[in-house]
Design a protein around this motif. Structure first.
Motif, PDB file in Angstrom:
ATOM      1  N   HIS A   1     -25.374  58.145-111.698  1.00 14.59           N
ATOM      2  CA  HIS A   1     -24.590  57.859-112.908  1.00 14.59           C
ATOM      3  C   HIS A   1     -24.845  56.450-113.457  1.00 14.59           C
ATOM      4  O   HIS A   1     -24.399  56.113-114.529  1.00 14.59           O
ATOM      5  N   ARG A   2     -25.574  55.619-112.707  1.00 11.87           N
ATOM      6  CA  ARG A   2     -25.800  54.242-113.152  1.00 11.87           C
ATOM      7  C   ARG A   2     -26.987  54.193-114.111  1.00 11.87           C
ATOM      8  O   ARG A   2     -28.031  54.762-113.846  1.00 11.87           O
ATOM      9  N   VAL A   3     -26.795  53.480-115.201  1.00 13.55           N
ATOM     10  CA  VAL A   3     -27.849  53.355-116.202  1.00 13.55           C
ATOM     11  C   VAL A   3     -28.693  52.123-115.908  1.00 13.55           C
ATOM     12  O   VAL A   3     -29.913  52.195-115.851  1.00 13.55           O
ATOM     13  N   SER A   4     -28.059  50.980-115.726  1.00  7.39           N
ATOM     14  CA  SER A   4     -28.764  49.714-115.625  1.00  7.39           C
ATOM     15  C   SER A   4     -28.031  48.781-114.677  1.00  7.39           C
ATOM     16  O   SER A   4     -26.838  48.957-114.417  1.00  7.39           O
ATOM     17  N   THR A   5     -28.751  47.754-114.215  1.00  5.07           N
ATOM     18  CA  THR A   5     -28.097  46.728-113.399  1.00  5.07           C
ATOM     19  C   THR A   5     -27.150  45.889-114.245  1.00  5.07           C
ATOM     20  O   THR A   5     -26.243  45.261-113.720  1.00  5.07           O
ATOM     21  N   TRP A   6     -27.363  45.873-115.560  1.00  7.42           N
ATOM     22  CA  TRP A   6     -26.498  45.145-116.482  1.00  7.42           C
ATOM     23  C   TRP A   6     -25.344  46.058-116.882  1.00  7.42           C
ATOM     24  O   TRP A   6     -25.471  46.876-117.788  1.00  7.42           O
TER      25      TRP A   6
ATOM     26  N   SER B   1      -9.804  47.158-132.788  1.00 17.07           N
ATOM     27  CA  SER B   1     -10.005  45.894-132.077  1.00 17.07           C
ATOM     28  C   SER B   1      -9.582  45.983-130.610  1.00 17.07           C
ATOM     29  O   SER B   1     -10.011  45.172-129.791  1.00 17.07           O
ATOM     30  N   ASP B   2      -8.741  46.945-130.253  1.00 21.18           N
ATOM     31  CA  ASP B   2      -8.308  47.111-128.865  1.00 21.18           C
ATOM     32  C   ASP B   2      -9.187  48.081-128.083  1.00 21.18           C
ATOM     33  O   ASP B   2      -9.004  48.254-126.886  1.00 21.18           O
ATOM     34  N   GLN B   3     -10.124  48.710-128.743  1.00 20.49           N
ATOM     35  CA  GLN B   3     -10.959  49.701-128.076  1.00 20.49           C
ATOM     36  C   GLN B   3     -12.112  49.029-127.342  1.00 20.49           C
ATOM     37  O   GLN B   3     -12.669  48.036-127.802  1.00 20.49           O
ATOM     38  N   GLN B   4     -12.439  49.568-126.191  1.00 21.75           N
ATOM     39  CA  GLN B   4     -13.553  49.106-125.380  1.00 21.75           C
ATOM     40  C   GLN B   4     -14.539  50.256-125.219  1.00 21.75           C
ATOM     41  O   GLN B   4     -14.150  51.422-125.256  1.00 21.75           O
ATOM     42  N   TYR B   5     -15.792  49.897-125.014  1.00 22.31           N
ATOM     43  CA  TYR B   5     -16.840  50.905-124.869  1.00 22.31           C
ATOM     44  C   TYR B   5     -17.695  50.566-123.664  1.00 22.31           C
ATOM     45  O   TYR B   5     -17.940  49.396-123.368  1.00 22.31           O
ATOM     46  N   SER B   6     -18.166  51.581-122.966  1.00 24.29           N
ATOM     47  CA  SER B   6     -19.090  51.417-121.855  1.00 24.29           C
ATOM     48  C   SER B   6     -20.022  52.625-121.820  1.00 24.29           C
ATOM     49  O   SER B   6     -19.758  53.638-122.477  1.00 24.29           O
ATOM     50  N   LEU B   7     -21.099  52.504-121.070  1.00 26.46           N
ATOM     51  CA  LEU B   7     -22.038  53.613-120.953  1.00 26.46           C
ATOM     52  C   LEU B   7     -21.549  54.607-119.920  1.00 26.46           C
ATOM     53  O   LEU B   7     -20.977  54.225-118.897  1.00 26.46           O
ATOM     54  N   LYS B   8     -21.787  55.860-120.221  1.00 30.46           N
ATOM     55  CA  LYS B   8     -21.453  56.918-119.276  1.00 30.46           C
ATOM     56  C   LYS B   8     -22.678  57.818-119.175  1.00 30.46           C
ATOM     57  O   LYS B   8     -23.239  58.225-120.190  1.00 30.46           O
TER      58      LYS B   8
ATOM     59  N   PRO C   1     -36.163  53.516-102.345  1.00 31.15           N
ATOM     60  CA  PRO C   1     -36.900  54.358-101.395  1.00 31.15           C
ATOM     61  C   PRO C   1     -36.251  54.436-100.012  1.00 31.15           C
ATOM     62  O   PRO C   1     -36.438  55.425 -99.297  1.00 31.15           O
ATOM     63  N   LYS C   2     -35.468  53.439 -99.642  1.00 29.66           N
ATOM     64  CA  LYS C   2     -34.789  53.470 -98.341  1.00 29.66           C
ATOM     65  C   LYS C   2     -33.459  54.217 -98.401  1.00 29.66           C
ATOM     66  O   LYS C   2     -32.994  54.742 -97.397  1.00 29.66           O
ATOM     67  N   ARG C   3     -32.859  54.244 -99.578  1.00 27.87           N
ATOM     68  CA  ARG C   3     -31.586  54.955 -99.801  1.00 27.87           C
ATOM     69  C   ARG C   3     -31.692  55.700-101.129  1.00 27.87           C
ATOM     70  O   ARG C   3     -31.184  55.213-102.150  1.00 27.87           O
ATOM     71  N   PRO C   4     -32.332  56.846-101.139  1.00 22.05           N
ATOM     72  CA  PRO C   4     -32.623  57.535-102.402  1.00 22.05           C
ATOM     73  C   PRO C   4     -31.398  57.924-103.232  1.00 22.05           C
ATOM     74  O   PRO C   4     -31.537  58.234-104.412  1.00 22.05           O
ATOM     75  N   HIS C   5     -30.208  57.890-102.660  1.00 24.11           N
ATOM     76  CA  HIS C   5     -29.005  58.207-103.431  1.00 24.11           C
ATOM     77  C   HIS C   5     -28.620  57.073-104.375  1.00 24.11           C
ATOM     78  O   HIS C   5     -27.766  57.245-105.239  1.00 24.11           O
ATOM     79  N   LYS C   6     -29.251  55.909-104.243  1.00 21.81           N
ATOM     80  CA  LYS C   6     -28.989  54.777-105.149  1.00 21.81           C
ATOM     81  C   LYS C   6     -30.067  54.766-106.220  1.00 21.81           C
ATOM     82  O   LYS C   6     -31.264  54.713-105.909  1.00 21.81           O
ATOM     83  N   SER C   7     -29.631  54.782-107.480  1.00 25.40           N
ATOM     84  CA  SER C   7     -30.608  54.911-108.562  1.00 25.40           C
ATOM     85  C   SER C   7     -30.105  54.286-109.857  1.00 25.40           C
ATOM     86  O   SER C   7     -28.916  54.032-110.021  1.00 25.40           O
ATOM     87  N   PHE C   8     -31.061  54.075-110.762  1.00 19.61           N
ATOM     88  CA  PHE C   8     -30.797  53.586-112.114  1.00 19.61           C
ATOM     89  C   PHE C   8     -31.727  54.320-113.076  1.00 19.61           C
ATOM     90  O   PHE C   8     -32.817  54.745-112.686  1.00 19.61           O
ATOM     91  N   LEU C   9     -31.320  54.418-114.318  1.00 18.40           N
ATOM     92  CA  LEU C   9     -32.177  54.998-115.349  1.00 18.40           C
ATOM     93  C   LEU C   9     -33.089  53.953-115.987  1.00 18.40           C
ATOM     94  O   LEU C   9     -34.101  54.307-116.588  1.00 18.40           O
ATOM     95  N   ILE C  10     -32.723  52.683-115.885  1.00 23.34           N
ATOM     96  CA  ILE C  10     -33.508  51.621-116.511  1.00 23.34           C
ATOM     97  C   ILE C  10     -33.812  50.558-115.461  1.00 23.34           C
ATOM     98  O   ILE C  10     -32.900  50.056-114.799  1.00 23.34           O
TER      99      ILE C  10
END
Length: 168
Positions: free
Chosen positions: A93-98, A71-78, A131-140
């Motif tokens: 490393h970012r998957v989604s805006t959410w 119950s004390d454990q938390q999970y996130s995407l990596k 396209p203006k800053r290609p280092h910013k990305s998401f997988l979804i």
């Protein structure tokens, strides 16, 4: 306009005094402002182009709390991935805006979110980049469900406030 400004000032003063109506007014304003910013961000990302990428890591990571107290454990995407734009290699490393953090019982939501990554037969994945800053990305890219949830976040508190305090 002066009447609106007077109403806003009154709500501010009443909120500091603990008035429920005023507090809910400011909750609705906050949700509206943050929601509109989020909606604009999501709509912009939906127009980003995709590049093929190589996924080095994508999974649900456990953190916090001892292993035996679930119950004390938390999970996130990596995640970790590489992609190329105009001959230059980038890492993301970012998957989604959410960005979600889930409990032990809610980690299935994170696993479901990972299923939204577009995987290709050659082993690559789609990486959506600015396209203006290609280092910013998401997988979804943001989808219709996420946009709908954002609209609910924008309109829900405002409609609740209006129906509770100004509706018939």
């Amino acid at each position: 306009m002066q009447a609106v400004w007077g109403y806003v000032q009154s709500m501010w003063q009443q909120a500091w005094q603990g008035d429920v109506q005023a507090i809910l007014f400011w909750v609705a304003v906050y949700c509206g402002v943050v929601g509109i910013y989020s909606l604009a961000f999501q709509l912009r990302i939906r127009r980003w182009p995709a590049a093929p990428g190589v996924l080095a890591q994508a999974g649900v990571e456990r953190w916090g709390g001892p292993e035996w107290v679930r119950s004390d454990q938390q999970y996130s995407l990596k995640s970790a991935y590489r992609y190329r734009v105009d001959g230059r290699v980038y890492e993301g490393h970012r998957v989604s805006t959410w960005v979600m953090v889930a409990s032990h019982n809610g980690r299935f939501l994170l696993e479901a979110q990972l299923k939204g990554v577009q995987r290709h037969p050659d082993g690559t994945v789609s990486v959506f980049y600015n396209p203006k800053r290609p280092h910013k990305s998401f997988l979804i890219q943001p989808g219709r469900v996420g946009l709908l949830i954002t609209w609910v976040i924008i309109l829900g508190p405002a409609l609740f406030y209006w129906s509770r305090f100004h509706g018939g």
